[in-house]
Design an enzyme around this catalytic site. Structure first.
Site, short mmCIF file in Angstrom:
data_model
loop_
_atom_site.label_atom_id
_atom_site.label_comp_id
_atom_site.label_asym_id
_atom_site.label_seq_id
_atom_site.Cartn_x
_atom_site.Cartn_y
_atom_site.Cartn_z
N TYR A 53 0.86 -1.19 0.00
CA TYR A 53 0.00 0.00 0.00
C TYR A 53 0.89 1.23 0.00
CZ TYR A 53 -3.97 2.99 1.28
OH TYR A 53 -4.93 3.96 1.28
N ASN A 124 -15.60 4.45 1.15
CA ASN A 124 -16.20 4.08 -0.13
C ASN A 124 -17.31 5.01 -0.61
OD1 ASN A 124 -14.44 1.99 -0.55
ND2 ASN A 124 -15.73 0.43 0.36
N SER A 151 -18.34 -4.44 -6.30
CA SER A 151 -17.66 -4.03 -5.05
C SER A 151 -18.54 -3.06 -4.29
CB SER A 151 -16.33 -3.36 -5.41
OG SER A 151 -16.58 -2.11 -6.04
N ALA A 152 -18.11 -2.73 -3.07
CA ALA A 152 -18.85 -1.73 -2.29
C ALA A 152 -18.87 -0.40 -3.03
CB ALA A 152 -18.21 -1.58 -0.91
N ARG A 173 -17.40 -9.93 -13.07
CA ARG A 173 -16.70 -11.17 -13.42
C ARG A 173 -17.66 -12.32 -13.71
NH1 ARG A 173 -11.64 -12.00 -9.35
NH2 ARG A 173 -13.18 -11.80 -7.68
N TYR A 237 -8.50 4.01 -9.97
CA TYR A 237 -8.53 4.37 -8.55
C TYR A 237 -8.24 3.18 -7.63
CZ TYR A 237 -13.13 2.21 -8.06
OH TYR A 237 -14.16 1.30 -8.03
N GLY A 238 -7.96 2.03 -8.17
CA GLY A 238 -7.66 0.86 -7.33
C GLY A 238 -7.00 -0.20 -8.17
N MET A 240 -7.21 -4.14 -7.93
CA MET A 240 -7.56 -5.44 -7.37
C MET A 240 -6.65 -6.56 -7.89
SD MET A 240 -9.83 -4.78 -5.13
CE MET A 240 -9.74 -6.47 -4.60
N1 LIG Z 1 -8.49 5.51 -4.52
C1 LIG Z 1 -9.28 5.56 -3.48
O1 LIG Z 1 -9.37 6.58 -2.79
C2 LIG Z 1 -10.11 4.38 -3.15
C3 LIG Z 1 -11.07 4.45 -2.14
C4 LIG Z 1 -11.87 3.32 -1.88
C5 LIG Z 1 -11.66 2.15 -2.60
N2 LIG Z 1 -10.68 2.12 -3.52
C6 LIG Z 1 -10.44 0.90 -4.31
O2 LIG Z 1 -11.69 0.52 -4.86
C7 LIG Z 1 -11.68 -0.87 -5.11
C8 LIG Z 1 -12.96 -1.48 -4.54
O3 LIG Z 1 -12.94 -1.34 -3.12
P1 LIG Z 1 -14.15 -1.94 -2.27
O4 LIG Z 1 -13.89 -1.74 -0.84
O5 LIG Z 1 -15.41 -1.43 -2.84
O6 LIG Z 1 -13.96 -3.49 -2.64
P2 LIG Z 1 -14.78 -4.79 -2.18
O7 LIG Z 1 -16.16 -4.41 -1.75
O8 LIG Z 1 -13.93 -5.55 -1.24
O9 LIG Z 1 -14.92 -5.59 -3.54
C9 LIG Z 1 -13.78 -6.01 -4.24
C10 LIG Z 1 -14.19 -6.22 -5.70
O10 LIG Z 1 -13.04 -6.51 -6.45
C11 LIG Z 1 -13.34 -7.57 -7.35
N3 LIG Z 1 -12.09 -8.29 -7.59
C12 LIG Z 1 -11.27 -8.87 -6.68
N4 LIG Z 1 -10.18 -9.36 -7.27
C13 LIG Z 1 -10.31 -9.12 -8.60
C14 LIG Z 1 -9.52 -9.41 -9.74
N5 LIG Z 1 -8.32 -10.04 -9.64
N6 LIG Z 1 -9.98 -9.03 -10.95
C15 LIG Z 1 -11.16 -8.40 -11.07
N7 LIG Z 1 -11.96 -8.07 -10.02
C16 LIG Z 1 -11.53 -8.44 -8.79
C17 LIG Z 1 -14.40 -8.41 -6.65
O11 LIG Z 1 -15.13 -9.04 -7.66
P3 LIG Z 1 -16.29 -10.15 -7.37
O12 LIG Z 1 -17.47 -9.34 -6.96
O13 LIG Z 1 -16.45 -10.80 -8.68
O14 LIG Z 1 -15.75 -11.04 -6.30
C18 LIG Z 1 -15.19 -7.34 -5.91
O15 LIG Z 1 -16.25 -6.85 -6.69
C19 LIG Z 1 -10.41 -1.42 -4.46
O16 LIG Z 1 -9.41 -1.57 -5.44
C20 LIG Z 1 -10.03 -0.31 -3.50
O17 LIG Z 1 -8.66 -0.31 -3.19
C21 LIG Z 1 -9.92 3.19 -3.82
#
Ligand SMILES: NC(=O)c1ccc[n+]([C@@H]2O[C@H](COP(=O)([O-])OP(=O)(O)OC[C@H]3O[C@@H](n4cnc5c(N)ncnc54)[C@H](OP(=O)(O)O)[C@@H]3O)[C@@H](O)[C@H]2O)c1
Length: 253
Positions: A53, A124, A151-152, A173, A237-238, A240
């Site tokens: 991170y 989120n 995702s959330a 997916r 922005y992320g 995964m």
């Molecule tokens: N930049 C920022 O300020 C910021 C803020 C918040 C979040 N984020 C990013 O936003 C993203 C989502 O966060 P979240 O908390 O909403 O996540 P979450 O609810 O934990 O959900 C994760 C999602 O990622 C998918 N996923 C996991 N591994 C994957 C892969 N190898 N290929 C494709 N899809 C994959 C999952 O798909 P399935 O549903 O198919 O299992 C799920 O929908 C993360 O990358 C997080 O770091 C960034």
């Protein structure tokens, strides 16, 4: 009190341990002490444990980007919260039983709020909200495309976009998510694969998609770039997949 500690970076469930540590003690005049009631496990917390991170503090360290808590005690100068109030915390290190923070970092929440929702209110929801406003001036009827739509962040973005009259293409997916995401307000749900650009163009009637939001990395970034209009904006922005983003020259141009 209990606190999660990592002594080395690695696989989260191997490196995170529950430790007995000294209590945080009484608050100073400008501080708030609260009991942590719930915290989410965000992807960023997993990256934090892995050491990949953007924040990589000296070890041992405590993960936990956010939480919800109930105020136990406040310092004499703190007036905006009192014992018994629910708060979120603007600081990290929240995988702990109790926290002592500056009063300004403790934000009160309404009593009766769902605690699991409250625990994830800091990161989120504003992320989804700001991505729909910070990069492109979107008007009702405009299309937005996103991946990790299940995702959330993705689910929040669907709801927030619908409230603004925006239309969403949601890349997932597995097709089994289609009905559920449509019930939330998704206009289109498509499964990610090599020919994503062609299928999205077909499904939207060649609509000019002005904003793409992308949180997988690797070739998935390029597939979303293929879907966005020539003068559109793609926001990464992320990550995964943990892979570097891969966009073809044409996609970038
Ligand atoms: N930049 C920022 O300020 C910021 C803020 C918040 C979040 N984020 C990013 O936003 C993203 C989502 O966060 P979240 O908390 O909403 O996540 P979450 O609810 O934990 O959900 C994760 C999602 O990622 C998918 N996923 C996991 N591994 C994957 C892969 N190898 N290929 C494709 N899809 C994959 C999952 O798909 P399935 O549903 O198919 O299992 C799920 O929908 C993360 O990358 C997080 O770091 C960034």
């Amino acid at each position: 009190m209990k606190q999660v500690l990592i002594d080395r970076y690695g696989t989260p469930w191997d490196v995170a341990r529950c430790a007995d540590v000294a209590d945080v003690g009484e608050p100073a005049a400008d501080e708030v002490v609260f009991d942590v009631l719930a915290f989410p496990i965000n992807p960023a917390d997993m990256w934090f444990c892995k050491g990949s991170y953007r924040l990589k503090p000296p070890l041992p360290a405590t993960p936990g980007a956010e939480c919800v808590g109930r105020v136990a005690a406040v310092g004499a100068a703190v007036k905006h919260v009192k014992a018994g109030d629910l708060v979120i915390n603007l600081q990290r290190e929240n995988w702990a039983q109790r926290r002592k923070v500056k009063g300004d970092d403790a934000i009160p929440l309404p009593a009766g709020i769902d605690l699991k929702q409250a625990a994830m209110v800091r990161i989120n929801p504003p992320t989804a909200l700001l991505m729909l406003s910070d990069f492109v001036d979107l008007k009702p009827g405009d299309w937005v495309i996103q991946n990790v739509a299940n995702s959330a962040v993705g689910r929040l973005l669907i709801v927030l976009a619908r409230q603004r009259g925006l239309r969403t293409v949601n890349v997932v997916r597995r097709a089994s998510l289609t009905d559920e995401l449509k019930t939330r307000g998704a206009d289109l749900v498509v499964v990610d694969a090599d020919d994503l650009g062609r299928r999205v163009a077909q499904a939207t009637g060649d609509a000019a998609i002005r904003l793409g939001v992308e949180a997988i990395g690797g070739s998935a970034t390029g597939r979303l770039a293929d879907c966005v209009a020539t003068d559109g904006t793609l926001v990464h922005y992320g990550s995964m997949s943990g892979e570097d983003i891969l966009v073809s020259p044409n996609g970038a141009i």
